[in-house]
Design a protein around this motif. Structure first.
Motif, mmCIF file in Angstrom:
data_model
loop_
_atom_site.group_PDB
_atom_site.id
_atom_site.type_symbol
_atom_site.label_atom_id
_atom_site.label_comp_id
_atom_site.label_asym_id
_atom_site.label_seq_id
_atom_site.Cartn_x
_atom_site.Cartn_y
_atom_site.Cartn_z
ATOM 1 N N ILE A 24 0.958 -1.357 0.047
ATOM 2 C CA ILE A 24 0.089 0.035 -0.113
ATOM 3 C C ILE A 24 0.925 1.099 0.156
ATOM 4 N N ASP A 25 0.180 2.345 -0.459
ATOM 5 C CA ASP A 25 1.031 3.704 -0.710
ATOM 6 C C ASP A 25 1.182 3.986 0.695
ATOM 7 N N HIS A 27 -1.840 5.754 2.250
ATOM 8 C CA HIS A 27 -3.019 4.941 2.545
ATOM 9 C C HIS A 27 -3.607 5.098 3.885
ATOM 10 N N ARG A 50 -2.749 2.592 6.514
ATOM 11 C CA ARG A 50 -1.166 2.311 6.507
ATOM 12 C C ARG A 50 -0.632 2.289 8.226
#
Length: 150
Positions: A39-40, A43, A46
């Motif tokens: 995931i970025d 996100h 996160r």
């Protein structure tokens, strides 16, 4: 010759099932690690994912440290296990990347301690084989998580 000196697949009842359950404990760790790495950085989940992963790593550490209380109770084992439990308790309070490094080191130390305990006859050989593999995979998960959070 103690019971721990036996090196057969039958030295512990249903040791294959015990091993399977031991490896199953890696599933949440690796699912969280893969999710975190994929995931970025922006996100919304996160930080929660990193917190869950560091908490799970701490749980794994404290569980394996506690095994020394059951297998080979001694003052030395109790002191070492207590130190690892405290590290596990504190790790999730650190920033994620620091928590993952600390947990990787502590899990590796725990696995090394297990290997020495097997060599000295304090732990059974089947446990040492299982813990070597689980330790390697746990440490790798923490290192992947560290890279993912940097």
């Amino acid at each position: 010759m103690s019971d721990w000196d036996e090196d057969s697949n039958n030295d512990v009842p249903q040791s294959g099932q015990i091993g399977s359950l031991g490896y199953a404990t890696l599933l949440p760790m690796w699912l969280l690690t893969i999710w975190l790495a994929s995931i970025d950085a922006t996100h919304p989940w996160r930080e929660l994912t990193a917190a869950l992963l560091s908490s799970y790593g701490a749980l794994m550490l404290t569980f394996t440290a506690g095994a020394h209380w059951g297998f080979a109770p001694s003052v030395r084992a109790a002191a070492g296990a207590t130190a690892l439990v405290i590290i596990g308790w504190m790790a999730p309070l650190l920033p994620s990347n620091a928590a993952f490094v600390l947990l990787a080191l502590a899990l590796a130390a725990q696995g090394t301690w297990d290997a020495f305990a097997v060599h000295e006859g304090d732990l059974p050989k089947w446990y040492g084989r299982m813990r070597t593999r689980i330790t390697f995979l746990s440490v790798m998960a923490m290192l992947v998580a560290f890279v993912a959070t940097n």
